[in-house]
Design a protein around this motif. Structure first.
Motif, mmCIF file in Angstrom:
data_model
loop_
_atom_site.group_PDB
_atom_site.id
_atom_site.type_symbol
_atom_site.label_atom_id
_atom_site.label_comp_id
_atom_site.label_asym_id
_atom_site.label_seq_id
_atom_site.Cartn_x
_atom_site.Cartn_y
_atom_site.Cartn_z
ATOM 1 N N ILE A 1 18.667 -33.161 -23.671
ATOM 2 C CA ILE A 1 17.530 -33.912 -24.217
ATOM 3 C C ILE A 1 17.952 -35.349 -24.516
ATOM 4 O O ILE A 1 17.216 -36.303 -24.213
ATOM 5 N N ASP A 2 19.123 -35.521 -25.097
ATOM 6 C CA ASP A 2 19.633 -36.855 -25.405
ATOM 7 C C ASP A 2 19.803 -37.678 -24.129
ATOM 8 O O ASP A 2 19.429 -38.854 -24.090
ATOM 9 N N ALA A 3 20.336 -37.073 -23.080
ATOM 10 C CA ALA A 3 20.506 -37.790 -21.808
ATOM 11 C C ALA A 3 19.150 -38.176 -21.227
ATOM 12 O O ALA A 3 18.973 -39.294 -20.735
ATOM 13 N N ARG B 1 15.244 -42.439 -20.023
ATOM 14 C CA ARG B 1 13.855 -42.913 -20.176
ATOM 15 C C ARG B 1 13.818 -44.269 -20.856
ATOM 16 O O ARG B 1 13.100 -45.181 -20.436
ATOM 17 N N LYS B 2 14.613 -44.437 -21.909
ATOM 18 C CA LYS B 2 14.655 -45.703 -22.626
ATOM 19 C C LYS B 2 15.207 -46.814 -21.740
ATOM 20 O O LYS B 2 14.693 -47.935 -21.726
ATOM 21 N N LEU B 3 16.265 -46.514 -20.976
ATOM 22 C CA LEU B 3 16.843 -47.521 -20.083
ATOM 23 C C LEU B 3 15.854 -47.951 -19.009
ATOM 24 O O LEU B 3 15.741 -49.130 -18.686
ATOM 25 N N GLY C 1 13.471 -51.577 -16.435
ATOM 26 C CA GLY C 1 12.761 -51.126 -15.248
ATOM 27 C C GLY C 1 12.642 -52.199 -14.193
ATOM 28 O O GLY C 1 12.712 -51.918 -13.001
ATOM 29 N N HIS C 2 12.446 -53.438 -14.620
ATOM 30 C CA HIS C 2 12.310 -54.526 -13.653
ATOM 31 C C HIS C 2 13.605 -54.721 -12.874
ATOM 32 O O HIS C 2 13.586 -55.123 -11.723
ATOM 33 N N VAL C 3 14.746 -54.432 -13.481
ATOM 34 C CA VAL C 3 16.030 -54.568 -12.791
ATOM 35 C C VAL C 3 16.240 -53.394 -11.847
ATOM 36 O O VAL C 3 16.783 -53.546 -10.752
ATOM 37 N N LEU C 4 15.797 -52.213 -12.242
ATOM 38 C CA LEU C 4 16.016 -51.015 -11.455
ATOM 39 C C LEU C 4 14.931 -50.768 -10.417
ATOM 40 O O LEU C 4 15.015 -49.822 -9.654
ATOM 41 N N GLY D 1 13.853 -48.070 -6.827
ATOM 42 C CA GLY D 1 12.740 -47.134 -6.956
ATOM 43 C C GLY D 1 12.767 -46.400 -8.279
ATOM 44 O O GLY D 1 12.063 -45.416 -8.461
ATOM 45 N N LEU D 2 13.587 -46.854 -9.223
ATOM 46 C CA LEU D 2 13.705 -46.187 -10.506
ATOM 47 C C LEU D 2 12.933 -46.884 -11.612
ATOM 48 O O LEU D 2 12.812 -46.365 -12.703
ATOM 49 N N GLY D 3 12.474 -48.070 -11.351
ATOM 50 C CA GLY D 3 11.843 -48.870 -12.391
ATOM 51 C C GLY D 3 10.469 -48.371 -12.753
ATOM 52 O O GLY D 3 9.841 -47.583 -12.052
#
Length: 95
Positions: A64-66, A71-73, A78-81, A85-87
């Protein structure tokens, strides 16, 4: 990494003696590696019900922590990732 010293050998007996020393060292290392390998894959004693439940709870909390961290990252970076396709796919507001 230890530094190695280059030895010079003058006779065949010196070469043979060094070869025997290295062979013995290699055999000792084989035994040590074999023991460590067996220890690594030796079946452990069965856990009690309390240990089993504690293990499940610990692994669940870690999962759950991971998930929350990923999700927070993605929300923050998101704009960087997005090129992977992960953003996050935020919709642009029309003015």
């Amino acid at each position: 990494m230890p530094t190695t010293q280059i030895d010079t050998y003058n006779t065949l007996e010196e070469i043979q003696m060094r070869r025997d020393q290295l062979t013995e060292s290699i055999e000792q290392d084989k035994v040590l590696i074999g023991n460590l390998w067996d220890e690594l894959f030796t079946k452990r004693e069965d856990a009690t019900k309390g240990e089993l439940i504690a293990s499940i709870v610990t692994k669940s909390i870690t999962a759950i922590d991971a998930f929350l961290m990923v999700r927070k990252l993605i929300n923050n970076y998101g704009h960087v990732l997005s090129f992977l396709g992960l953003g996050s796919k935020r919709k642009k507001k029309k003015k």
